[in-house]
Design an enzyme around this catalytic site. Structure first.
Site, short mmCIF file in Angstrom:
data_model
loop_
_atom_site.label_atom_id
_atom_site.label_comp_id
_atom_site.label_asym_id
_atom_site.label_seq_id
_atom_site.Cartn_x
_atom_site.Cartn_y
_atom_site.Cartn_z
N HIS A 144 -52.78 -3.33 -18.77
CA HIS A 144 -52.01 -2.13 -18.41
C HIS A 144 -52.97 -0.93 -18.29
O HIS A 144 -52.91 -0.18 -17.32
CB HIS A 144 -50.95 -1.85 -19.49
N ASN A 145 -53.82 -0.77 -19.26
CA ASN A 145 -54.73 0.37 -19.22
C ASN A 145 -55.73 0.26 -18.07
O ASN A 145 -56.06 1.26 -17.44
CB ASN A 145 -55.47 0.50 -20.55
N LYS B 216 -51.62 -5.14 -22.91
CA LYS B 216 -51.79 -3.67 -22.97
C LYS B 216 -53.14 -3.26 -22.38
O LYS B 216 -53.26 -2.23 -21.71
CB LYS B 216 -51.66 -3.18 -24.43
N HIS C 121 -80.75 -25.98 -7.43
CA HIS C 121 -79.49 -25.86 -8.16
C HIS C 121 -78.38 -26.74 -7.58
O HIS C 121 -77.28 -26.74 -8.11
CB HIS C 121 -79.04 -24.39 -8.21
N SER D 271 -47.26 1.96 -25.11
CA SER D 271 -47.72 2.89 -24.08
C SER D 271 -46.68 3.96 -23.78
O SER D 271 -45.48 3.72 -23.87
CB SER D 271 -48.02 2.15 -22.78
N GLU E 132 -53.98 1.30 -15.17
CA GLU E 132 -53.85 2.77 -15.27
C GLU E 132 -55.13 3.44 -14.72
O GLU E 132 -55.05 4.38 -13.94
CB GLU E 132 -53.64 3.12 -16.75
N LYS F 213 -61.95 5.75 -23.25
CA LYS F 213 -61.99 5.25 -24.62
C LYS F 213 -62.30 3.76 -24.70
O LYS F 213 -62.40 3.21 -25.78
CB LYS F 213 -60.66 5.53 -25.32
#
Ligand code: 6PG
Length: 482
Positions: free
Chosen positions: A186-187, A183, A451, A128, A190, A260
């Protein structure tokens, strides 16, 4: 003399990493699929250095010292697999392939395992810091085959960024895809940091009616506080940047955010692991919402949206906003570290969270002073389950609470969307509530689908079903949690 390391891929990140390695005395062999790129590099930025070129993979392999270390700086995905397939027949047992791209960590898990069978070591490494980081010191997060680390460590730690105490922002993260997982987080963080800053910007611009010069001064001041970080610093630069006509450039940029995929992966993993990673996920959704530009333009008209003016003392609001931003940031990192903790437990990675904070302290996009405090928190308690419980961060959260609530409430009142700051506060309110309304939710699940539920007055693990209407049977469905 043979090369110390080979790098495949001469786009800007690859070139800059090679130049960085060369600066640190390593002999690098550079290869690119298109031969002209190799020539351009050798005759351009690499001219006068010890960098050598290789025009084929065979030549690259022949020019490297054993065990060979070959780093791929190519687009994540199929391209990586295709290079691996071509390299493997040319390599010897014990050679090392490194993927330095933004790869999704399950791909790294798969590659480590597949190459292990062939006797080749594989490292998946987050890198990075953008172009400048690659050139002068990135944050590097390697994981994969541990046997490979001693060979790669001197090079990576030499070229990485350093902290103020000269510690390298690079260390072994863990087995398999642990490096790429870290990583990815991290992104995700970010994304969260960027979103929080944009929310503060919108509050100042639309709510407080501030000029760009005023906002720039605020970010410059904030950068001298606990918010000191690369992203706050570049925000002040951006707000001051004028287009050729003298107008502020940022206002001419279309308000649709690209992505991305790494933030989305972080959110998907949080859902898979059942971790309430609300802030980062809201930040991804905020980018998605931003991209619905045409619909938003129509809807503003349709709903006749009014101006979102915030009355009151501007300076008081700015300080409240700073505190809200800082507190929200703590929640974002706390959630990110919760996710890493869960992944570490599930995958047996044995992550060292203090080291992760250290790796992010310099070189990367989220680098900040704040990360030193995170490292301190994990030094005190390596198994800290919630960063906000550390005394330093708890103190900030408590001191900011009133300002944070005011900012969140005001944004709701006047209609300024602040999904990350408000969801962070809501998360903390939920996290610090011993009894949530999930008892009612469990009752609803049991009512309509048998349930089952556990009771506060019985041991955990004992499940009950009630025939709520007197009409259904007493048969409960099997209990399992996804
Ligand atoms: C880094 C960055 C980088 C990422 C960009 C763009 O650490 O240097 O995280 O890896 O590709 O930030 O990401 P988006 O296009 O998803 O915003």
């Amino acid at each position: 003399m043979k090369g110390d390391i080979g790098v495949i891929g001469l786009a800007v990140m690859g070139q800059n990493l090679i130049l960085n390695m060369n600066d640190h005395g390593y002999k690098v062999v550079a290869h690119n699929r298109t031969a002209e790129k190799v020539d351009e590099f050798l005759q351009g930025p690499a001219k006068g250095t010890n960098i050598v070129g290789a025009y084929s993979l065979q030549e690259l392999v022949d020019k490297l010292e054993s065990p060979r270390k070959i780093m791929l700086m190519v687009r994540a995905g199929d391209v990586v697999d295709s290079f691996i397939d071509k390299l493997v027949p040319l390599l010897d047992k014990g050679d090392i392939i490194i993927d330095g791209g933004n790869t999704n960590f399950p791909d790294t898990n798969r590659r480590v395992a597949a190459l292990k069978e062939k006797g080749i070591h594989f490292i998946g490494s987050g890198v990075s810091g953008g172009e400048e980081g690659a050139r002068f010191g990135p944050s590097i997060m390697p994981g994969g085959s541990p046997e490979a680390w001693p060979f790669v460590k001197p090079i990576f730690q030499a070229i990485s960024a350093k902290t103020e105490n000269d510690e390298p922002c690079c260390d072994w993260v863990g087995n398999d895809g642990a490096g790429h997982f870290v990583k990815m987080v991290h992104n995700g963080i970010e994304y969260g940091d960027m979103q929080l800053i944009t929310e503060a910007y919108q509050f100042m611009k639309d709510g407080l009616g501030m000029t760009h010069d005023e906002m720039q001064s605020v970010f410059i001041e904030w950068n001298k506080t606990e918010l000191n970080s690369y992203l706050v610093e570049i925000t002040s630069d951006i707000l001051g940047y004028k287009d050729t006509d003298g107008e502020t450039l940022v206002e001419k940029i279309l308000d649709t955010a690209g992505q991305k995929g790494t933030g989305k992966w972080t959110g998907i993993n949080a859902l898979d692991m059942g971790i309430p990673l609300t802030l980062i996920t809201e930040s991804v959704f905020a980018r998605c919402l931003s991209s619905l530009k045409d619909q938003r333009v129509e809807a503003e008209e349709l709903f006749g949206k009014k101006e979102s003016i915030v009355e009151g003392d501007k300076q008081v609001w700015i300080e409240a906003l700073r505190q809200a931003l800082l507190a929200s940031k703590i929640i974002s990192y706390a959630q990110g570290f919760m996710l890493m903790r869960e992944a570490s437990n599930e995958n047996g990675w044995d992550l060292n969270y203090g080291n992760v904070a250290l790796m992010w302290r310099g070189g990367c996009i989220i680098r900040s002073a704040f990360l030193s405090n995170i490292r301190d928190a994990y030094d005190i308690d390596p198994e800290l389950s919630f960063l906000g419980s550390d005394s330093y961060f708890k103190g900030i959260l408590e001191n900011s609470m009133s300002a944070w609530r005011k900012v969140a409430a005001k944004s709701m009142e006047v209609g300024i969307p602040m999904p990350s700051m408000t969801s962070a506060l809501t998360f903390l309110d939920g996290y610090t509530t011993a009894r949530l309304p999930a008892n009612l939710l469990q009752a609803q699940r049991d009512y309509f689908g048998a349930h089952t539920y556990e009771r506060v007055d019985k041991p955990k693990g004992e499940f009950f079903h009630t025939n709520w209407t007197g009409k259904g049977g007493d048969v409960s469905s099997t209990t399992y949690n996804s």
